[in-house]
Motif scaffolding. Sequence first.
Motif, PDB file in Angstrom:
ATOM      1  N   GLN A   1      32.162 -43.703 -47.513  1.00 38.38           N
ATOM      2  CA  GLN A   1      31.268 -42.592 -47.784  1.00 38.38           C
ATOM      3  C   GLN A   1      31.870 -41.691 -48.845  1.00 38.38           C
ATOM      4  O   GLN A   1      33.066 -41.484 -48.891  1.00 38.38           O
ATOM      5  CB  GLN A   1      31.019 -41.765 -46.519  1.00 38.38           C
ATOM      6  CG  GLN A   1      29.944 -42.311 -45.617  1.00 38.38           C
ATOM      7  CD  GLN A   1      28.541 -42.142 -46.176  1.00 38.38           C
ATOM      8  OE1 GLN A   1      28.359 -41.490 -47.206  1.00 38.38           O
ATOM      9  NE2 GLN A   1      27.565 -42.729 -45.516  1.00 38.38           N
ATOM     10  N   VAL A   2      31.001 -41.183 -49.699  1.00 36.07           N
ATOM     11  CA  VAL A   2      31.417 -40.237 -50.728  1.00 36.07           C
ATOM     12  C   VAL A   2      30.535 -39.009 -50.597  1.00 36.07           C
ATOM     13  O   VAL A   2      29.310 -39.125 -50.568  1.00 36.07           O
ATOM     14  CB  VAL A   2      31.279 -40.836 -52.135  1.00 36.07           C
ATOM     15  CG1 VAL A   2      31.725 -39.818 -53.180  1.00 36.07           C
ATOM     16  CG2 VAL A   2      32.073 -42.132 -52.262  1.00 36.07           C
ATOM     17  N   GLN A   3      31.144 -37.855 -50.506  1.00 30.04           N
ATOM     18  CA  GLN A   3      30.381 -36.610 -50.512  1.00 30.04           C
ATOM     19  C   GLN A   3      30.410 -36.028 -51.926  1.00 30.04           C
ATOM     20  O   GLN A   3      31.462 -36.032 -52.583  1.00 30.04           O
ATOM     21  CB  GLN A   3      30.967 -35.587 -49.535  1.00 30.04           C
ATOM     22  CG  GLN A   3      30.579 -35.825 -48.091  1.00 30.04           C
ATOM     23  CD  GLN A   3      31.317 -36.998 -47.480  1.00 30.04           C
ATOM     24  OE1 GLN A   3      32.526 -37.089 -47.571  1.00 30.04           O
ATOM     25  NE2 GLN A   3      30.568 -37.887 -46.847  1.00 30.04           N
ATOM     26  N   LEU A   4      29.248 -35.568 -52.353  1.00 30.37           N
ATOM     27  CA  LEU A   4      29.104 -34.941 -53.667  1.00 30.37           C
ATOM     28  C   LEU A   4      28.568 -33.529 -53.464  1.00 30.37           C
ATOM     29  O   LEU A   4      27.569 -33.344 -52.752  1.00 30.37           O
ATOM     30  CB  LEU A   4      28.144 -35.738 -54.554  1.00 30.37           C
ATOM     31  CG  LEU A   4      28.497 -37.202 -54.803  1.00 30.37           C
ATOM     32  CD1 LEU A   4      27.352 -37.906 -55.522  1.00 30.37           C
ATOM     33  CD2 LEU A   4      29.774 -37.329 -55.603  1.00 30.37           C
ATOM     34  N   VAL A   5      29.199 -32.568 -54.080  1.00 29.94           N
ATOM     35  CA  VAL A   5      28.780 -31.171 -53.938  1.00 29.94           C
ATOM     36  C   VAL A   5      28.577 -30.574 -55.315  1.00 29.94           C
ATOM     37  O   VAL A   5      29.531 -30.467 -56.099  1.00 29.94           O
ATOM     38  CB  VAL A   5      29.809 -30.353 -53.154  1.00 29.94           C
ATOM     39  CG1 VAL A   5      29.350 -28.896 -53.040  1.00 29.94           C
ATOM     40  CG2 VAL A   5      30.037 -30.952 -51.769  1.00 29.94           C
ATOM     41  N   GLU A   6      27.328 -30.182 -55.597  1.00 30.02           N
ATOM     42  CA  GLU A   6      27.011 -29.566 -56.880  1.00 30.02           C
ATOM     43  C   GLU A   6      27.186 -28.053 -56.817  1.00 30.02           C
ATOM     44  O   GLU A   6      27.064 -27.447 -55.750  1.00 30.02           O
ATOM     45  CB  GLU A   6      25.559 -29.854 -57.294  1.00 30.02           C
ATOM     46  CG  GLU A   6      25.189 -31.310 -57.419  1.00 30.02           C
ATOM     47  CD  GLU A   6      24.480 -31.824 -56.191  1.00 30.02           C
ATOM     48  OE1 GLU A   6      23.701 -32.785 -56.304  1.00 30.02           O
ATOM     49  OE2 GLU A   6      24.684 -31.245 -55.098  1.00 30.02           O
ATOM     50  N   SER A   7      27.425 -27.479 -57.969  1.00 27.85           N
ATOM     51  CA  SER A   7      27.470 -26.024 -58.111  1.00 27.85           C
ATOM     52  C   SER A   7      27.136 -25.666 -59.549  1.00 27.85           C
ATOM     53  O   SER A   7      27.112 -26.549 -60.423  1.00 27.85           O
ATOM     54  CB  SER A   7      28.846 -25.476 -57.736  1.00 27.85           C
ATOM     55  OG  SER A   7      29.844 -26.017 -58.581  1.00 27.85           O
ATOM     56  N   GLY A   8      26.869 -24.387 -59.787  1.00 27.35           N
ATOM     57  CA  GLY A   8      26.653 -23.923 -61.150  1.00 27.35           C
ATOM     58  C   GLY A   8      25.221 -23.642 -61.520  1.00 27.35           C
ATOM     59  O   GLY A   8      24.942 -23.182 -62.637  1.00 27.35           O
ATOM     60  N   GLY A   9      24.280 -23.931 -60.628  1.00 30.95           N
ATOM     61  CA  GLY A   9      22.888 -23.633 -60.932  1.00 30.95           C
ATOM     62  C   GLY A   9      22.625 -22.132 -60.904  1.00 30.95           C
ATOM     63  O   GLY A   9      23.487 -21.341 -60.534  1.00 30.95           O
ATOM     64  N   GLY A  10      21.413 -21.757 -61.321  1.00 27.91           N
ATOM     65  CA  GLY A  10      21.071 -20.347 -61.312  1.00 27.91           C
ATOM     66  C   GLY A  10      19.858 -20.071 -62.176  1.00 27.91           C
ATOM     67  O   GLY A  10      19.135 -20.982 -62.571  1.00 27.91           O
ATOM     68  N   LEU A  11      19.662 -18.795 -62.452  1.00 30.52           N
ATOM     69  CA  LEU A  11      18.545 -18.330 -63.266  1.00 30.52           C
ATOM     70  C   LEU A  11      19.064 -17.973 -64.654  1.00 30.52           C
ATOM     71  O   LEU A  11      20.066 -17.243 -64.788  1.00 30.52           O
ATOM     72  CB  LEU A  11      17.906 -17.107 -62.619  1.00 30.52           C
ATOM     73  CG  LEU A  11      16.806 -16.395 -63.405  1.00 30.52           C
ATOM     74  CD1 LEU A  11      15.606 -17.311 -63.589  1.00 30.52           C
ATOM     75  CD2 LEU A  11      16.405 -15.108 -62.691  1.00 30.52           C
ATOM     76  N   VAL A  12      18.401 -18.484 -65.673  1.00 30.08           N
ATOM     77  CA  VAL A  12      18.815 -18.228 -67.044  1.00 30.08           C
ATOM     78  C   VAL A  12      17.578 -18.073 -67.911  1.00 30.08           C
ATOM     79  O   VAL A  12      16.521 -18.623 -67.590  1.00 30.08           O
ATOM     80  CB  VAL A  12      19.725 -19.373 -67.552  1.00 30.08           C
ATOM     81  CG1 VAL A  12      18.967 -20.681 -67.614  1.00 30.08           C
ATOM     82  CG2 VAL A  12      20.360 -19.049 -68.887  1.00 30.08           C
ATOM     83  N   GLN A  13      17.698 -17.328 -68.987  1.00 30.72           N
ATOM     84  CA  GLN A  13      16.581 -17.157 -69.909  1.00 30.72           C
ATOM     85  C   GLN A  13      16.476 -18.346 -70.856  1.00 30.72           C
ATOM     86  O   GLN A  13      17.451 -19.083 -71.071  1.00 30.72           O
ATOM     87  CB  GLN A  13      16.752 -15.872 -70.713  1.00 30.72           C
ATOM     88  CG  GLN A  13      16.622 -14.599 -69.888  1.00 30.72           C
ATOM     89  CD  GLN A  13      16.673 -13.351 -70.730  1.00 30.72           C
ATOM     90  OE1 GLN A  13      17.277 -13.340 -71.812  1.00 30.72           O
ATOM     91  NE2 GLN A  13      16.054 -12.290 -70.269  1.00 30.72           N
ATOM     92  N   THR A  14      15.291 -18.517 -71.414  1.00 31.65           N
ATOM     93  CA  THR A  14      15.084 -19.554 -72.419  1.00 31.65           C
ATOM     94  C   THR A  14      16.119 -19.424 -73.535  1.00 31.65           C
ATOM     95  O   THR A  14      16.389 -18.326 -74.021  1.00 31.65           O
ATOM     96  CB  THR A  14      13.672 -19.434 -73.010  1.00 31.65           C
ATOM     97  OG1 THR A  14      12.713 -19.678 -71.978  1.00 31.65           O
ATOM     98  CG2 THR A  14      13.461 -20.452 -74.121  1.00 31.65           C
ATOM     99  N   GLY A  15      16.708 -20.558 -73.893  1.00 29.48           N
ATOM    100  CA  GLY A  15      17.740 -20.577 -74.907  1.00 29.48           C
ATOM    101  C   GLY A  15      19.143 -20.424 -74.373  1.00 29.48           C
ATOM    102  O   GLY A  15      20.119 -20.596 -75.125  1.00 29.48           O
ATOM    103  N   GLY A  16      19.268 -20.114 -73.109  1.00 30.70           N
ATOM    104  CA  GLY A  16      20.577 -19.928 -72.504  1.00 30.70           C
ATOM    105  C   GLY A  16      21.242 -21.243 -72.133  1.00 30.70           C
ATOM    106  O   GLY A  16      20.710 -22.329 -72.384  1.00 30.70           O
TER     107      GLY A  16
END
Length: 116
Positions: A1-16
């Motif tokens: 088994q491999v666990q994968l954990v994402e991070s870094g998402g969020g709200l950003v303006q167009t062009g960001g």
Amino acid sequence: QVQLVESGGGLVQTGGSLRLSCAASRTIVASDTVAWYRQAAGQQRELVATIESGGNTNYEDAVRGRFSISRDNTRNMVYFQMNNLKPEDTAVYYCYLRNLFKNEYWGQGTQVTVSS
């Protein structure tokens, strides 16, 4: 088994820009294929970018030139640099890994929202 954990998402303006990270629970080896998928509300999950076991990268047409996938095997990490973001990039982004035996693993997803 491999666990994968994402991070870094969020709200950003167009062009960001945003950089997504995916931490794997074991060493990422050369024979692994890693990828980022995304799923917008009401849409099917789609493949956005891949690093194949041989090291080749592939991108969906809509993100080519704006997004960049990379892997750091020494740190068990997969990254996704997203530049010049557009509202149509809004989705939940998933990290994916497939090993030599074709076993597939998914992260839980991270939300990216691009405001206009």
